[in-house]
Scaffold this active site. Structure first.
Site, PDB file in Angstrom:
ATOM      1  N   HIS A 124      -3.354  -3.621  -5.718  1.00 21.72           N
ATOM      2  CA  HIS A 124      -3.616  -3.096  -4.378  1.00 21.72           C
ATOM      3  C   HIS A 124      -5.097  -3.239  -4.032  1.00 21.72           C
ATOM      4  O   HIS A 124      -5.938  -2.485  -4.518  1.00 21.72           O
ATOM      5  CB  HIS A 124      -3.177  -1.625  -4.321  1.00 21.72           C
ATOM      6  N   SER A 169       0.822  -1.207   0.000  1.00 24.55           N
ATOM      7  CA  SER A 169       0.000   0.000   0.000  1.00 24.55           C
ATOM      8  C   SER A 169       0.854   1.256   0.000  1.00 24.55           C
ATOM      9  O   SER A 169       0.341   2.347  -0.200  1.00 24.55           O
ATOM     10  CB  SER A 169      -0.947  -0.003   1.202  1.00 24.55           C
ATOM     11  N   ASN A 175      -4.743   6.601  -1.122  1.00 24.60           N
ATOM     12  CA  ASN A 175      -4.017   7.057   0.068  1.00 24.60           C
ATOM     13  C   ASN A 175      -3.413   8.447  -0.114  1.00 24.60           C
ATOM     14  O   ASN A 175      -3.041   9.093   0.852  1.00 24.60           O
ATOM     15  CB  ASN A 175      -2.933   6.057   0.469  1.00 24.60           C
TER      16      ASN A 175
HETATM   17  P1  NAI Z   1      -0.651  -9.297   8.093  1.00 28.78           P
HETATM   18  O1  NAI Z   1       0.388  -8.996   9.108  1.00 28.78           O
HETATM   19  O2  NAI Z   1      -2.059  -9.539   8.519  1.00 28.78           O
HETATM   20  O3  NAI Z   1      -0.190 -10.575   7.240  1.00 28.78           O
HETATM   21  C1  NAI Z   1       1.097 -10.730   6.706  1.00 28.78           C
HETATM   22  C2  NAI Z   1       1.364 -12.217   6.594  1.00 28.78           C
HETATM   23  O4  NAI Z   1       2.551 -12.389   5.831  1.00 28.78           O
HETATM   24  C3  NAI Z   1       1.607 -12.888   7.942  1.00 28.78           C
HETATM   25  O5  NAI Z   1       0.775 -14.022   8.044  1.00 28.78           O
HETATM   26  C4  NAI Z   1       3.090 -13.259   7.916  1.00 28.78           C
HETATM   27  O6  NAI Z   1       3.356 -14.451   8.603  1.00 28.78           O
HETATM   28  C5  NAI Z   1       3.327 -13.419   6.457  1.00 28.78           C
HETATM   29  N1  NAI Z   1       4.711 -13.213   6.028  1.00 28.78           N
HETATM   30  C6  NAI Z   1       5.585 -12.277   6.465  1.00 28.78           C
HETATM   31  N2  NAI Z   1       6.731 -12.375   5.787  1.00 28.78           N
HETATM   32  C7  NAI Z   1       6.588 -13.397   4.913  1.00 28.78           C
HETATM   33  C8  NAI Z   1       7.426 -13.956   3.908  1.00 28.78           C
HETATM   34  N3  NAI Z   1       8.654 -13.498   3.691  1.00 28.78           N
HETATM   35  N4  NAI Z   1       6.937 -14.958   3.175  1.00 28.78           N
HETATM   36  C9  NAI Z   1       5.694 -15.441   3.388  1.00 28.78           C
HETATM   37  N5  NAI Z   1       4.867 -14.964   4.325  1.00 28.78           N
HETATM   38  C10 NAI Z   1       5.304 -13.928   5.055  1.00 28.78           C
HETATM   39  O7  NAI Z   1      -0.565  -8.100   7.028  1.00 28.78           O
HETATM   40  P2  NAI Z   1      -1.710  -7.548   6.053  1.00 28.78           P
HETATM   41  O8  NAI Z   1      -2.470  -6.510   6.748  1.00 28.78           O
HETATM   42  O9  NAI Z   1      -2.414  -8.697   5.446  1.00 28.78           O
HETATM   43  O10 NAI Z   1      -0.824  -6.787   4.947  1.00 28.78           O
HETATM   44  C11 NAI Z   1      -0.092  -7.485   3.976  1.00 28.78           C
HETATM   45  C12 NAI Z   1       0.339  -6.528   2.890  1.00 28.78           C
HETATM   46  O11 NAI Z   1      -0.807  -5.884   2.328  1.00 28.78           O
HETATM   47  C13 NAI Z   1       1.263  -5.408   3.333  1.00 28.78           C
HETATM   48  O12 NAI Z   1       2.154  -5.112   2.292  1.00 28.78           O
HETATM   49  C14 NAI Z   1       0.312  -4.263   3.556  1.00 28.78           C
HETATM   50  O13 NAI Z   1       0.909  -3.006   3.443  1.00 28.78           O
HETATM   51  C15 NAI Z   1      -0.678  -4.483   2.418  1.00 28.78           C
HETATM   52  N6  NAI Z   1      -1.999  -3.898   2.613  1.00 28.78           N
HETATM   53  C16 NAI Z   1      -2.620  -3.956   3.830  1.00 28.78           C
HETATM   54  C17 NAI Z   1      -3.877  -3.396   3.986  1.00 28.78           C
HETATM   55  C18 NAI Z   1      -4.575  -3.457   5.306  1.00 28.78           C
HETATM   56  O14 NAI Z   1      -5.537  -2.715   5.494  1.00 28.78           O
HETATM   57  N7  NAI Z   1      -4.175  -4.316   6.222  1.00 28.78           N
HETATM   58  C19 NAI Z   1      -4.573  -2.734   2.860  1.00 28.78           C
HETATM   59  C20 NAI Z   1      -3.866  -2.818   1.627  1.00 28.78           C
HETATM   60  C21 NAI Z   1      -2.606  -3.356   1.508  1.00 28.78           C
END
Ligand code: NAI
Length: 520
Positions: free
Chosen positions: A144, A123, A194
């Protein structure tokens, strides 16, 4: 370019909030989904959770049991990252860290086939930077999604400098096939939503710092007059001030300190205090069991005035004043037209006149300044309404010179027309008008800089953050001239570069002074 075939494999890396939502949507659309997470058991848990979501959809009659079973069977856990090898696309949703994302994609390049599309759900990180060290950066694209993925329709398809158009087009078509509303955007800080949404929070925080009104009152005006689903303070409380503040800071830094995006000292203090919003039990509101949301400021009832007139050339409708006139007429007022007298400084038009008060739509100056410029002390301003006929509330600002009798007459006038009347302090541009003008300014700048099209920015703001209308469609509705006037008065009133006008707004106005539009 075609969407990915329905039966093709979608690999999702990262099974947190976003990855599991993406997996659910892809499986529902008929893809085989392979889900990988470095955290032991995380991918399996995500698939179990999605199965339970499907079961609830079946209970509610929104999915058949057969479809739910089939979609669940299409999802599988990747034991190692190498299991994503047959993916037609790999969508990354891991931690928001450039180095970690780069390392993942470098590894993926050694695993997947040459035709596989690599997509990142980042994001805030430059898609160009994520792709930079790849052997084939042209196949990496931003995809995204918004949280929660199954419910939010918007997908920003982000092209970095190296991304090939057919890759972005394929991801766009795929998102559309999944029932989403995709938009194309260039990789720039904040992408579309954003970035363009920043003034929604920033102007509210400034209005609060300038003591225009309390948060509950400003929220009520934004909802009940502006037509926004949530007011900015309740929304920031929901998002969390730590998260909201850090997005603002990252966009500000990414634009090298452009004052447009300057974060709020007030919000920093909220973060310093640990008043993060709902999640910490206290933000601008308190969230204890016994806490009651404060009521917005609302003026006490005043008598209905006898008459109102409007100084406006008959037959020259005004986008905002005329609907207000219709609402007054519907409330039984006969709104007499009187010709604006020559000498604009003394007799600005259009204005409503009621018991000696002059009532104007805000133009970005304070009521006090306008009263002084017009030599008419009894001056009151009203704010922009999203839907003048249906708005339940109107904000008014009273000039410092305005007498009580004139003020009460104007309050009585709007009350007689069915509005709850809120008095805000006499700040330039008021609440909805100032916010909408700044949203429009940012949207226009994004278009001017080739980040996205006018259509895309409006779709993005409606589908990504539920705005009642896209900022540029709103500009069309009230007139480019009105927006430019408000911004230029804010710019000269505050003397800050923050309010500088997008060159595209000026150009539109210069090209077609009477009928400039962003949409046909
Ligand atoms: P989250 O923390 O809920 O999930 C991330 C997951 O990735 C975790 O389960 C973790 O174990 C796993 N992980 C971390 N490093 C890893 C790797 N090297 N290989 C495989 N798995 C790995 O995070 P979330 O909120 O789902 O965000 C994920 C991405 O999406 C980020 O880049 C974030 O900026 C983006 N994003 C998030 C939004 C939100 O509202 N939460 C909205 C739009 C984009």
């Amino acid at each position: 370019m075609n969407a990915l075939e329905a039966g093709s494999i979608v690999a999702v890396v990262g099974s947190g909030a976003m990855g599991s939502g993406i997996a659910q949507v892809a499986a529902s659309a008929g893809h085989r989904v392979i889900l990988f997470d470095t955290r032991a058991g995380a991918a399996a848990k995500a698939i179990g959770d999605i199965g339970r979501v499907y079961a609830r959809l079946v209970e509610k009659g929104r999915m058949t049991a057969v479809d739910a079973d089939a979609a669940t069977e299409r999802m599988q856990v990747a034991a190692t990252i190498a299991d994503v090898r047959d993916g037609a696309i790999v969508i990354e949703a891991i931690v928001e860290d450039l180095d970690v994302k780069r390392a993942l994609f470098a590894e993926l390049e050694t695993i997947v086939g040459d035709d596989c599309i690599l997509a990142t759900n980042t994001s805030s990180i430059s898609v160009t930077a994520i792709a930079a060290e790849l052997r084939r950066p042209q196949r990496l694209v931003g995809m995204h999604f918004f949280n929660p993925v199954p419910l939010m329709a918007l997908v920003e398809v982000i092209s970095g400098l190296a991304t090939e158009q057919h890759v972005a087009d394929s991801v766009f078509a795929t998102a559309a096939a999944w029932g989403k509303n995709p938009v194309h955007a260039k990789s720039t800080p904040g992408f579309i939503v954003n970035r363009v949404a920043r003034p929604f929070y920033a102007e509210a925080l400034r209005l609060l710092s300038e003591q225009a009104a309390d948060p509950a009152t400003l929220d009520a005006v934004m909802r009940e007059t502006g037509g926004f689903r949530m007011g900015p303070f309740e929304l920031m409380d929901l998002i969390g001030h730590d998260v909201n503040f850090s997005v603002t800071r990252s966009v500000h830094q990414a634009y090298f300190g452009d004052p447009r995006f300057t974060p709020s000292v007030l919000q920093q203090e909220m973060v310093n205090a640990g008043f993060l919003g709902r999640k910490s039990g206290r933000g601008f509101y308190r969230y204890g069991d016994d806490d009651v949301r404060p009521a917005p400021q609302t003026e006490a009832p005043q008598p209905r005035p006898d008459s109102v007139s409007v100084s406006m050339e008959p037959g020259t409708p005004h986008a905002v004043t005329s609907p207000m006139e219709q609402r007054l007429a519907a409330a039984g007022f006969t709104v007499a037209h009187r010709k604006p007298l020559p000498g604009a400084a003394a007799h600005e038009a259009p204005a409503f006149h009621c018991n000696g008060a002059a009532v104007f739509l805000t133009d970005g100056r304070s009521a006090t300044e306008r009263a002084s410029a017009n030599r008419h002390p009894d001056t009151v301003l009203y704010d922009l309404a999203f839907d003048c006929a249906g708005a339940g509330r109107i904000a008014l600002a009273r000039a410092d010179q305005c007498g009580d009798a004139a003020w009460h007459a104007v309050v009585g006038l709007f009350q007689a027309a069915g509005f709850a009347v809120t008095r805000i302090d006499d700040v330039p541009g008021m609440v909805v008008m100032r916010t909408v003008a700044m949203l429009a300014n940012e949207a226009a700048d994004a278009v001017n800089q080739g980040v996205c099209s006018a259509a895309a920015v409006d779709i993005a703001m409606q589908k990504g953050v539920n705005y009642p209308r896209g900022p540029l469609a709103w500009t069309d509705a009230i007139g480019v001239a009105q927006v430019v006037t408000v911004l230029s008065n804010l710019a000269s009133g505050y003397g800050e570069d923050r309010y500088r006008i997008s060159p595209l707004l000026r150009r539109k106005l210069a090209g077609a002074p009477a009928g400039a539009r962003f949409h046909a």
